[in-house]
Design a protein around this motif. Structure first.
Motif, PDB file in Angstrom:
ATOM      1  N   ASP A 103       0.732  24.423 -55.570  1.00  0.00           N
ATOM      2  CA  ASP A 103       0.360  24.659 -54.173  1.00  0.00           C
ATOM      3  C   ASP A 103       1.127  25.886 -53.672  1.00  0.00           C
ATOM      4  N   THR A 104       0.402  26.900 -53.238  1.00  0.00           N
ATOM      5  CA  THR A 104       1.038  28.156 -52.813  1.00  0.00           C
ATOM      6  C   THR A 104       1.892  27.994 -51.558  1.00  0.00           C
ATOM      7  N   ASN A 105       1.715  26.909 -50.825  1.00  0.00           N
ATOM      8  CA  ASN A 105       2.494  26.687 -49.609  1.00  0.00           C
ATOM      9  C   ASN A 105       3.778  25.897 -49.857  1.00  0.00           C
ATOM     10  N   THR A 106       3.991  25.451 -51.094  1.00  0.00           N
ATOM     11  CA  THR A 106       5.202  24.690 -51.408  1.00  0.00           C
ATOM     12  C   THR A 106       6.407  25.626 -51.484  1.00  0.00           C
ATOM     13  N   LYS A 107       7.434  25.303 -50.707  1.00  0.00           N
ATOM     14  CA  LYS A 107       8.666  26.099 -50.710  1.00  0.00           C
ATOM     15  C   LYS A 107       9.785  25.423 -51.478  1.00  0.00           C
ATOM     16  N   GLY A 108       9.649  24.138 -51.728  1.00  0.00           N
ATOM     17  CA  GLY A 108      10.655  23.399 -52.482  1.00  0.00           C
ATOM     18  C   GLY A 108      10.117  22.025 -52.829  1.00  0.00           C
ATOM     19  N   VAL A 109      10.721  21.390 -53.830  1.00  0.00           N
ATOM     20  CA  VAL A 109      10.277  20.069 -54.278  1.00  0.00           C
ATOM     21  C   VAL A 109      11.482  19.132 -54.325  1.00  0.00           C
ATOM     22  N   ILE A 110      11.316  17.959 -53.729  1.00  0.00           N
ATOM     23  CA  ILE A 110      12.337  16.920 -53.804  1.00  0.00           C
ATOM     24  C   ILE A 110      11.784  15.763 -54.625  1.00  0.00           C
ATOM     25  N   MET A 111      12.511  15.380 -55.648  1.00  0.00           N
ATOM     26  CA  MET A 111      12.145  14.220 -56.452  1.00  0.00           C
ATOM     27  C   MET A 111      13.107  13.090 -56.065  1.00  0.00           C
ATOM     28  N   ARG A 112      12.588  12.158 -55.251  1.00  0.00           N
ATOM     29  CA  ARG A 112      13.430  11.072 -54.748  1.00  0.00           C
ATOM     30  C   ARG A 112      13.383   9.912 -55.733  1.00  0.00           C
ATOM     31  N   ILE A 113      14.545   9.573 -56.284  1.00  0.00           N
ATOM     32  CA  ILE A 113      14.616   8.647 -57.413  1.00  0.00           C
ATOM     33  C   ILE A 113      15.310   7.347 -57.020  1.00  0.00           C
ATOM     34  N   ASN A 114      14.695   6.250 -57.390  1.00  0.00           N
ATOM     35  CA  ASN A 114      15.325   4.931 -57.316  1.00  0.00           C
ATOM     36  C   ASN A 114      14.805   4.134 -58.507  1.00  0.00           C
ATOM     37  N   SER A 115      15.434   4.347 -59.644  1.00  0.00           N
ATOM     38  CA  SER A 115      14.940   3.784 -60.899  1.00  0.00           C
ATOM     39  C   SER A 115      16.110   3.421 -61.806  1.00  0.00           C
ATOM     40  N   PRO A 116      16.037   2.240 -62.449  1.00  0.00           N
ATOM     41  CA  PRO A 116      17.143   1.805 -63.303  1.00  0.00           C
ATOM     42  C   PRO A 116      17.075   2.327 -64.736  1.00  0.00           C
ATOM     43  N   TYR A 143      14.913  19.584 -56.418  1.00  0.00           N
ATOM     44  CA  TYR A 143      16.140  18.824 -56.208  1.00  0.00           C
ATOM     45  C   TYR A 143      15.887  17.342 -56.477  1.00  0.00           C
ATOM     46  N   ALA A 144      16.763  16.730 -57.247  1.00  0.00           N
ATOM     47  CA  ALA A 144      16.689  15.292 -57.489  1.00  0.00           C
ATOM     48  C   ALA A 144      17.619  14.597 -56.500  1.00  0.00           C
ATOM     49  N   VAL A 145      17.074  13.656 -55.750  1.00  0.00           N
ATOM     50  CA  VAL A 145      17.854  12.905 -54.772  1.00  0.00           C
ATOM     51  C   VAL A 145      17.843  11.438 -55.203  1.00  0.00           C
ATOM     52  N   ILE A 146      18.998  10.939 -55.608  1.00  0.00           N
ATOM     53  CA  ILE A 146      19.112   9.568 -56.106  1.00  0.00           C
ATOM     54  C   ILE A 146      19.563   8.659 -54.966  1.00  0.00           C
ATOM     55  N   THR A 147      18.835   7.573 -54.760  1.00  0.00           N
ATOM     56  CA  THR A 147      19.215   6.623 -53.709  1.00  0.00           C
ATOM     57  C   THR A 147      20.087   5.528 -54.327  1.00  0.00           C
ATOM     58  N   ASP A 148      19.536   4.355 -54.608  1.00  0.00           N
ATOM     59  CA  ASP A 148      20.344   3.268 -55.174  1.00  0.00           C
ATOM     60  C   ASP A 148      20.670   3.490 -56.651  1.00  0.00           C
ATOM     61  N   TYR A 165      21.529  15.213 -56.050  1.00  0.00           N
ATOM     62  CA  TYR A 165      22.272  14.682 -54.906  1.00  0.00           C
ATOM     63  C   TYR A 165      22.234  13.157 -54.974  1.00  0.00           C
ATOM     64  N   ALA A 166      23.365  12.539 -54.667  1.00  0.00           N
ATOM     65  CA  ALA A 166      23.451  11.075 -54.713  1.00  0.00           C
ATOM     66  C   ALA A 166      24.416  10.593 -53.638  1.00  0.00           C
ATOM     67  N   ASP A 167      24.203   9.359 -53.215  1.00  0.00           N
ATOM     68  CA  ASP A 167      25.120   8.740 -52.261  1.00  0.00           C
ATOM     69  C   ASP A 167      26.416   8.360 -52.980  1.00  0.00           C
ATOM     70  N   LYS A 168      27.485   8.197 -52.203  1.00  0.00           N
ATOM     71  CA  LYS A 168      28.781   7.832 -52.795  1.00  0.00           C
ATOM     72  C   LYS A 168      28.731   6.478 -53.492  1.00  0.00           C
ATOM     73  N   ALA A 169      27.744   5.623 -53.142  1.00  0.00           N
ATOM     74  CA  ALA A 169      27.628   4.306 -53.776  1.00  0.00           C
ATOM     75  C   ALA A 169      26.477   4.226 -54.773  1.00  0.00           C
TER      76      ALA A 169
END
Length: 257
Positions: A103-116, A143-148, A165-169
Motif C-alpha cells: 500500500d503506497t500510503n503505508t508509512k510504517g507497520v506495527i506487528m502486535r504480538i501476543n503469542s506463546p 516494529y514488533a510490539v509484544i504485549t503479554d 518493544y515490550a512491557d516490563k512484565a
C-alpha cells in the motif's frame, strides 16, 4: 319517409359506436402511456438506489481490502499459536504483511504480538517474508510490539523486525525447540495388551508411544531438535544483529524467557 328515418337512425347508431370505440382505444393508449411513465420512474428510482448503495459501501469495501485514502500506520495482529489453520497462520500473517507494505500510503507497520509459541516452519516462513519485504521497501519500518507473550516462534518472527518493544512484565524469548509425547508401554503391560505394528521400514514406527524407545531413534530425534534450535539461533542473531547483547550468555538460547 319511413325508410329515410330508418337509414338516418342506423347512421347515427354507427357513429355512436365508432365514437365509443375511439374513446376506448384512446383510453387504452393513455393507460399504456401512464404505465410506461411509471415504469420509467421506478427504473430510475432503482438505478438511483443501486448507485447510492455502491457509493456508500465502496469505501467500506476498499477499507476491508486494505486500501486507504491517506497516510497511515498498518497494524497486524498476531494472536495465539502460530500454526497452520489458526488465525495466526503463516498464510494469514504473510498476506497481511504484503498488503501493508504494498500500500503506497503505508508509512510504517506495527506487528502486535501476543503469542506463546509457533510451528518452526510457519514461524520461519513469516520471518523470511518480513526480511524480504523490509529489503524491498526499506523506507517502511516494521516494529514488533509484544504485549503479554512473545515467546518461542512468536519471538522468532519478532526478531526480523526493525525494533522490538515490550512491557516490563512481558514474557519474551524462550529461544528453544520442544517436542513432547507419552509412553504407554507400562500401562499396556499391566492391562495385558500387546502392540502389533507392521511396517516396511525399520524406523517407520518411529516415536510410537506404545513401544519402548530405541536409543538410536532417541538420539536421532534429539539431533533433529538440535538442528532446528540452531536454525532458530542463527535467525535471531541475523535479525537482531548488534542489538543482541550478551550473545554468548549460556541462558540466552536455553529456552528461558
Amino acid at each position: 319517409m319511413a325508410d329515410e328515418w330508418k337509414a338516418s337512425a342506423a347512421a347515427d347508431g354507427d357513429g355512436k359506436s365508432w365514437q365509443l370505440l375511439e374513446k376506448t382505444l384512446l383510453a387504452g393508449v393513455q393507460e399504456q402511456r401512464r404505465a410506461r411513465r411509471w415504469g420509467i420512474f421506478f427504473k430510475l428510482l432503482t438505478f438511483i438506489y443501486i448507485f447510492g448503495a455502491l457509493a456508500l459501501f465502496s469505501p467500506m469495501l476498499a477499507m476491508k481490502k486494505g486500501a486507504t485514502t491517506g497516510s497511515h500506520t498498518a497494524v497486524i495482529e498476531v494472536r495465539g499459536m502460530i500454526a497452520d489453520q489458526e488465525s495466526a497462520s503463516a498464510d494469514n500473517i504473510v498476506s497481511s504483511l504484503r498488503a501493508a507494505f504494498e500500500d503506497t500510503n503505508t508509512k510504517g507497520v506495527i506487528m502486535r504480538i501476543n503469542s506463546p509459541c509457533g510451528s518452526p516452519v510457519q514461524s520461519g516462513y513469516i520471518y523470511d517474508e518480513i526480511r524480504r519485504l523490509r529489503a524491498e521497501y526499506p523506507a517502511i519500518k516494521l516494529y514488533a510490539v509484544i504485549t503479554d507473550l512473545g515467546a518461542s516462534g512468536a519471538y522468532y518472527i519478532a526478531s526480523a523486525a526493525d525494533a522490538i518493544y515490550a512491557d516490563k512484565a512481558s514474557l519474551v524469548g524462550s529461544i528453544g525447540v520442544t517436542a513432547a509425547t507419552f509412553g504407554f508401554v507400562g500401562v499396556m503391560e499391566k492391562l495385558g495388551v500387546d502392540r502389533r505394528v507392521y511396517t516396511s521400514g525399520e524406523h517407520k514406527a518411529f516415536l510410537d508411544p506404545f513401544q519402548p524407545q530405541k536409543p538410536e531413534e532417541t538420539e536421532f530425534w534429539q539431533g533433529v531438535l538440535k538442528a532446528t534450535h540452531q536454525q532458530f539461533i542463527a535467525s535471531v542473531k541475523q535479525g537482531r544483529g548488534d542489538r543482541l547483547k550478551d550473545v554468548e550468555h549460556p541462558e540466552l538460547f536455553s529456552g528461558l524467557v
